[in-house]
Design an enzyme around this catalytic site. Structure first.
Site, PDB file in Angstrom:
ATOM      1  N   SER A 131       0.854  -1.184   0.000  1.00 36.28           N
ATOM      2  CA  SER A 131       0.000   0.000   0.000  1.00 36.28           C
ATOM      3  C   SER A 131       0.887   1.230   0.000  1.00 36.28           C
ATOM      4  CB  SER A 131      -0.882   0.016   1.258  1.00 36.28           C
ATOM      5  OG  SER A 131      -1.531   1.266   1.430  1.00 36.28           O
ATOM      6  N   TYR A 159      -2.600  -1.009  10.109  1.00 34.94           N
ATOM      7  CA  TYR A 159      -2.599  -1.217   8.661  1.00 34.94           C
ATOM      8  C   TYR A 159      -1.239  -0.875   8.064  1.00 34.94           C
ATOM      9  CZ  TYR A 159      -4.177  -0.925   3.796  1.00 34.94           C
ATOM     10  OH  TYR A 159      -4.327  -1.107   2.441  1.00 34.94           O
TER      11      TYR A 159
END
Length: 278
Positions: free
Chosen positions: A154, A167
Protein backbone atom coordinates in the site's frame (compact mmCIF):
# COMPACT_ATOMS: atom_id res chain seq x y z
CA UNK A 1 -2.50 -17.37 -28.09
CA UNK A 2 -2.96 -15.64 -24.74
CA UNK A 3 0.00 -14.26 -22.85
CA UNK A 4 -0.60 -16.73 -20.01
CA UNK A 5 -1.75 -19.78 -21.97
CA UNK A 6 -0.90 -22.94 -20.04
CA UNK A 7 -0.21 -21.06 -16.82
CA UNK A 8 -2.00 -21.37 -13.48
CA UNK A 9 -2.54 -18.22 -11.43
CA UNK A 10 -3.54 -18.17 -7.77
CA UNK A 11 -5.17 -14.98 -6.46
CA UNK A 12 -6.09 -14.54 -2.81
CA UNK A 13 -8.97 -12.27 -1.88
CA UNK A 14 -10.46 -13.11 -5.24
CA UNK A 15 -14.16 -12.67 -4.46
CA UNK A 16 -14.37 -9.01 -5.41
CA UNK A 17 -12.45 -5.77 -5.93
CA UNK A 18 -8.81 -5.98 -6.93
CA UNK A 19 -8.69 -9.76 -6.56
CA UNK A 20 -11.58 -10.28 -8.96
CA UNK A 21 -10.02 -7.89 -11.48
CA UNK A 22 -6.72 -9.80 -11.36
CA UNK A 23 -8.37 -13.23 -11.62
CA UNK A 24 -10.50 -12.31 -14.61
CA UNK A 25 -7.58 -10.63 -16.38
CA UNK A 26 -5.43 -13.76 -16.06
CA UNK A 27 -8.28 -15.90 -17.38
CA UNK A 28 -8.84 -13.57 -20.33
CA UNK A 29 -5.18 -14.05 -21.20
CA UNK A 30 -5.30 -17.82 -21.08
CA UNK A 31 -4.53 -18.86 -17.50
CA UNK A 32 -6.49 -21.25 -15.34
CA UNK A 33 -7.27 -19.54 -12.06
CA UNK A 34 -7.31 -20.50 -8.38
CA UNK A 35 -9.00 -18.11 -5.96
CA UNK A 36 -9.83 -17.99 -2.30
CA UNK A 37 -11.55 -15.56 0.03
CA UNK A 38 -12.55 -15.70 3.69
CA UNK A 39 -16.18 -14.74 2.85
CA UNK A 40 -16.91 -13.76 6.45
CA UNK A 41 -17.16 -10.43 8.21
CA UNK A 42 -14.86 -9.48 11.08
CA UNK A 43 -15.96 -7.84 14.33
CA UNK A 44 -13.06 -5.37 14.11
CA UNK A 45 -13.22 -4.52 10.40
CA UNK A 46 -15.54 -1.56 9.95
CA UNK A 47 -17.00 -2.48 6.56
CA UNK A 48 -18.66 -5.61 5.11
CA UNK A 49 -16.27 -8.16 3.66
CA UNK A 50 -16.86 -10.31 0.59
CA UNK A 51 -19.52 -13.00 0.54
CA UNK A 52 -19.75 -16.51 -0.88
CA UNK A 53 -22.02 -15.03 -3.55
CA UNK A 54 -19.21 -12.64 -4.52
CA UNK A 55 -16.82 -15.58 -4.78
CA UNK A 56 -19.28 -17.45 -7.00
CA UNK A 57 -19.59 -14.42 -9.26
CA UNK A 58 -15.83 -14.33 -9.78
CA UNK A 59 -15.95 -18.02 -10.71
CA UNK A 60 -18.69 -17.24 -13.23
CA UNK A 61 -16.66 -14.43 -14.78
CA UNK A 62 -13.52 -16.59 -15.01
CA UNK A 63 -15.36 -19.54 -16.51
CA UNK A 64 -17.09 -17.24 -19.00
CA UNK A 65 -13.67 -16.77 -20.60
CA UNK A 66 -13.41 -20.51 -21.16
CA UNK A 67 -10.82 -21.10 -18.45
CA UNK A 68 -11.06 -23.37 -15.42
CA UNK A 69 -11.43 -22.05 -11.89
CA UNK A 70 -10.90 -23.50 -8.43
CA UNK A 71 -12.58 -21.41 -5.72
CA UNK A 72 -12.29 -22.12 -2.01
CA UNK A 73 -13.57 -20.31 1.06
CA UNK A 74 -10.35 -19.89 3.03
CA UNK A 75 -8.68 -17.34 5.25
CA UNK A 76 -5.08 -16.67 4.23
CA UNK A 77 -4.17 -16.30 7.91
CA UNK A 78 -4.79 -20.07 8.20
CA UNK A 79 -1.62 -21.76 6.94
CA UNK A 80 -3.06 -25.29 6.74
CA UNK A 81 -5.91 -23.91 4.62
CA UNK A 82 -3.44 -22.26 2.24
CA UNK A 83 -1.33 -25.41 2.03
CA UNK A 84 -4.48 -27.39 1.22
CA UNK A 85 -5.49 -24.90 -1.48
CA UNK A 86 -2.11 -25.11 -3.17
CA UNK A 87 -2.18 -28.92 -2.91
CA UNK A 88 -5.61 -28.93 -4.58
CA UNK A 89 -4.38 -26.62 -7.33
CA UNK A 90 -1.35 -28.82 -7.98
CA UNK A 91 -3.51 -31.94 -7.97
CA UNK A 92 -6.19 -30.61 -10.33
CA UNK A 93 -4.23 -28.14 -12.49
CA UNK A 94 -0.71 -29.55 -12.13
CA UNK A 95 1.04 -26.56 -10.56
CA UNK A 96 0.86 -22.92 -9.52
CA UNK A 97 2.95 -20.67 -11.76
CA UNK A 98 1.78 -17.28 -10.53
CA UNK A 99 0.65 -16.22 -7.08
CA UNK A 100 -0.89 -12.87 -6.21
CA UNK A 101 -1.08 -12.28 -2.45
CA UNK A 102 -3.90 -9.77 -2.65
CA UNK A 103 -6.14 -10.54 0.34
CA UNK A 104 -6.22 -7.88 3.03
CA UNK A 105 -8.40 -5.70 5.22
CA UNK A 106 -8.36 -2.16 6.54
CA UNK A 107 -8.50 -1.65 10.29
CA UNK A 108 -8.70 1.97 11.45
CA UNK A 109 -8.15 3.29 14.97
CA UNK A 110 -5.74 5.72 16.65
CA UNK A 111 -2.87 4.00 18.43
CA UNK A 112 -4.01 5.27 21.84
CA UNK A 113 -7.31 3.39 21.61
CA UNK A 114 -6.49 0.53 19.23
CA UNK A 115 -7.41 -2.84 20.68
CA UNK A 116 -5.34 -5.99 20.57
CA UNK A 117 -8.06 -7.55 18.44
CA UNK A 118 -7.76 -4.77 15.86
CA UNK A 119 -3.98 -5.07 15.74
CA UNK A 120 -4.14 -8.86 15.47
CA UNK A 121 -6.68 -8.74 12.63
CA UNK A 122 -4.56 -6.34 10.58
CA UNK A 123 -1.33 -8.28 11.02
CA UNK A 124 -2.98 -11.67 10.48
CA UNK A 125 -4.85 -10.69 7.33
CA UNK A 126 -2.35 -8.33 5.71
CA UNK A 127 1.03 -9.75 6.68
CA UNK A 128 0.73 -13.30 7.99
CA UNK A 129 -1.65 -14.05 5.13
CA UNK A 130 0.96 -12.90 2.62
CA UNK A 131 3.61 -15.02 4.33
CA UNK A 132 1.30 -18.04 4.26
CA UNK A 133 0.55 -17.53 0.57
CA UNK A 134 4.18 -17.16 -0.43
CA UNK A 135 5.23 -20.00 1.85
CA UNK A 136 2.58 -22.33 0.45
CA UNK A 137 3.43 -21.79 -3.24
CA UNK A 138 7.21 -21.47 -2.95
CA UNK A 139 8.19 -25.15 -2.54
CA UNK A 140 6.41 -26.19 -5.74
CA UNK A 141 7.85 -23.25 -7.62
CA UNK A 142 11.34 -24.11 -6.40
CA UNK A 143 10.88 -27.73 -7.49
CA UNK A 144 9.80 -26.61 -10.96
CA UNK A 145 12.38 -23.82 -11.24
CA UNK A 146 9.76 -21.20 -12.11
CA UNK A 147 7.42 -18.78 -10.40
CA UNK A 148 6.02 -15.28 -10.35
CA UNK A 149 4.89 -13.94 -6.99
CA UNK A 150 3.22 -10.55 -6.58
CA UNK A 151 2.34 -9.10 -3.19
CA UNK A 152 0.04 -6.17 -2.52
CA UNK A 153 1.34 -3.57 -0.10
CA UNK A 154 0.00 0.00 0.00
CA UNK A 155 1.09 3.60 -0.20
CA UNK A 156 0.77 3.28 3.60
CA UNK A 157 3.50 0.66 3.40
CA UNK A 158 5.84 3.56 2.67
CA UNK A 159 4.39 6.37 4.81
CA UNK A 160 2.44 6.70 8.01
CA UNK A 161 -1.07 8.05 8.51
CA UNK A 162 -3.37 8.92 11.38
CA UNK A 163 -5.63 6.10 12.59
CA UNK A 164 -3.75 3.54 10.49
CA UNK A 165 -0.90 2.26 12.68
CA UNK A 166 -1.86 -1.42 12.38
CA UNK A 167 -2.60 -1.22 8.66
CA UNK A 168 0.60 0.70 7.91
CA UNK A 169 2.69 -1.67 10.01
CA UNK A 170 1.27 -4.67 8.19
CA UNK A 171 1.86 -3.13 4.76
CA UNK A 172 5.41 -2.03 5.62
CA UNK A 173 5.96 -5.63 6.67
CA UNK A 174 4.79 -6.86 3.28
CA UNK A 175 7.58 -4.89 1.62
CA UNK A 176 10.24 -6.36 3.90
CA UNK A 177 8.85 -9.85 3.39
CA UNK A 178 8.77 -9.34 -0.39
CA UNK A 179 12.36 -8.17 -0.65
CA UNK A 180 13.64 -10.97 1.57
CA UNK A 181 11.65 -13.63 -0.29
CA UNK A 182 13.00 -12.30 -3.58
CA UNK A 183 16.53 -12.96 -2.33
CA UNK A 184 15.66 -16.39 -0.92
CA UNK A 185 14.13 -17.47 -4.25
CA UNK A 186 16.43 -15.67 -6.69
CA UNK A 187 18.35 -18.84 -7.58
CA UNK A 188 15.20 -20.75 -8.50
CA UNK A 189 13.73 -18.86 -11.43
CA UNK A 190 11.23 -17.12 -9.16
CA UNK A 191 10.56 -13.40 -8.96
CA UNK A 192 8.88 -11.66 -6.04
CA UNK A 193 7.64 -8.08 -6.36
CA UNK A 194 5.28 -5.77 -4.49
CA UNK A 195 2.74 -3.22 -5.64
CA UNK A 196 1.88 -0.24 -3.43
CA UNK A 197 -1.57 1.02 -4.42
CA UNK A 198 -3.10 4.34 -3.45
CA UNK A 199 -6.82 4.73 -2.81
CA UNK A 200 -8.55 2.04 -4.87
CA UNK A 201 -12.26 2.31 -5.59
CA UNK A 202 -13.55 -0.76 -3.75
CA UNK A 203 -15.60 -1.46 -0.65
CA UNK A 204 -12.49 -0.96 1.48
CA UNK A 205 -12.76 2.80 1.00
CA UNK A 206 -16.38 3.22 -0.05
CA UNK A 207 -18.25 2.57 3.16
CA UNK A 208 -20.16 4.65 5.67
CA UNK A 209 -17.74 4.09 8.56
CA UNK A 210 -14.70 5.39 6.69
CA UNK A 211 -16.69 8.24 5.20
CA UNK A 212 -17.70 9.29 8.73
CA UNK A 213 -14.09 9.07 9.92
CA UNK A 214 -12.90 11.25 7.04
CA UNK A 215 -15.69 13.85 7.41
CA UNK A 216 -16.58 13.98 11.11
CA UNK A 217 -18.07 17.43 10.51
CA UNK A 218 -20.98 15.89 8.61
CA UNK A 219 -23.78 13.65 9.86
CA UNK A 220 -24.02 11.39 6.80
CA UNK A 221 -21.18 12.18 4.40
CA UNK A 222 -21.53 11.03 0.82
CA UNK A 223 -19.06 9.88 -1.81
CA UNK A 224 -18.87 13.44 -3.11
CA UNK A 225 -18.25 14.78 0.40
CA UNK A 226 -15.20 12.55 0.98
CA UNK A 227 -13.73 12.80 -2.52
CA UNK A 228 -11.63 15.92 -1.72
CA UNK A 229 -10.16 14.21 1.35
CA UNK A 230 -9.22 11.12 -0.63
CA UNK A 231 -7.79 13.35 -3.35
CA UNK A 232 -5.53 15.10 -0.82
CA UNK A 233 -3.86 11.74 -0.12
CA UNK A 234 -2.72 11.61 -3.75
CA UNK A 235 -0.54 14.08 -5.61
CA UNK A 236 -2.42 13.93 -8.88
CA UNK A 237 -5.92 15.45 -8.61
CA UNK A 238 -7.89 12.20 -8.44
CA UNK A 239 -9.56 10.79 -5.30
CA UNK A 240 -9.29 7.12 -6.19
CA UNK A 241 -8.10 4.70 -8.86
CA UNK A 242 -9.84 1.71 -10.39
CA UNK A 243 -8.82 -1.89 -9.54
CA UNK A 244 -7.82 -2.49 -13.15
CA UNK A 245 -4.97 -0.01 -12.75
CA UNK A 246 -3.42 -2.37 -10.21
CA UNK A 247 -4.19 -5.34 -12.45
CA UNK A 248 -2.00 -3.89 -15.19
CA UNK A 249 0.96 -3.87 -12.81
CA UNK A 250 0.18 -7.41 -11.63
CA UNK A 251 0.18 -8.61 -15.25
CA UNK A 252 3.51 -6.89 -15.87
CA UNK A 253 5.21 -8.61 -12.93
CA UNK A 254 3.74 -11.97 -13.96
CA UNK A 255 4.87 -11.68 -17.58
CA UNK A 256 7.88 -13.34 -19.15
CA UNK A 257 9.15 -9.88 -20.04
CA UNK A 258 9.66 -9.19 -16.31
CA UNK A 259 11.87 -12.24 -15.74
CA UNK A 260 14.70 -10.13 -14.33
CA UNK A 261 12.60 -7.76 -12.24
CA UNK A 262 12.53 -8.93 -8.62
CA UNK A 263 12.54 -7.44 -5.14
CA UNK A 264 10.97 -4.20 -6.30
CA UNK A 265 8.07 -2.06 -5.11
CA UNK A 266 5.92 -0.38 -7.76
CA UNK A 267 3.72 2.46 -6.48
CA UNK A 268 0.41 2.93 -8.28
CA UNK A 269 -0.74 5.83 -6.16
CA UNK A 270 -1.46 8.89 -8.32
CA UNK A 271 1.91 10.40 -7.56
CA UNK A 272 1.96 10.07 -3.78
CA UNK A 273 5.28 8.21 -4.17
CA UNK A 274 6.87 11.59 -4.88
CA UNK A 275 6.31 12.47 -1.22
CA UNK A 276 8.27 9.57 0.27
CA UNK A 277 11.86 8.39 0.02
CA UNK A 278 12.93 5.05 -1.45
Amino acid sequence: MGEFDGKVALVTGGARGQGRAHAVAFAERGADVVICDRCEDSDVVFYPLATEEDLAETVRLVEATGRRCIAVKANTADRPAMDALVAQAESEFGRVDIAVANAGVSVAAPIQSMTTAQWTEAIASNLTGVFNTVGAVAPGMVARGYGRIVTISSMLGRAGSTNMAAYAASKWGVIGLTKSAALDLAQNGITVNAIAPGNISTGMIHNDALYAMMRPDLDSPTRDDVAPVFQSLHAQPVPWLEPEEITRAVLFFAAEAAAHVSGTVLPIDAGNAARVTG
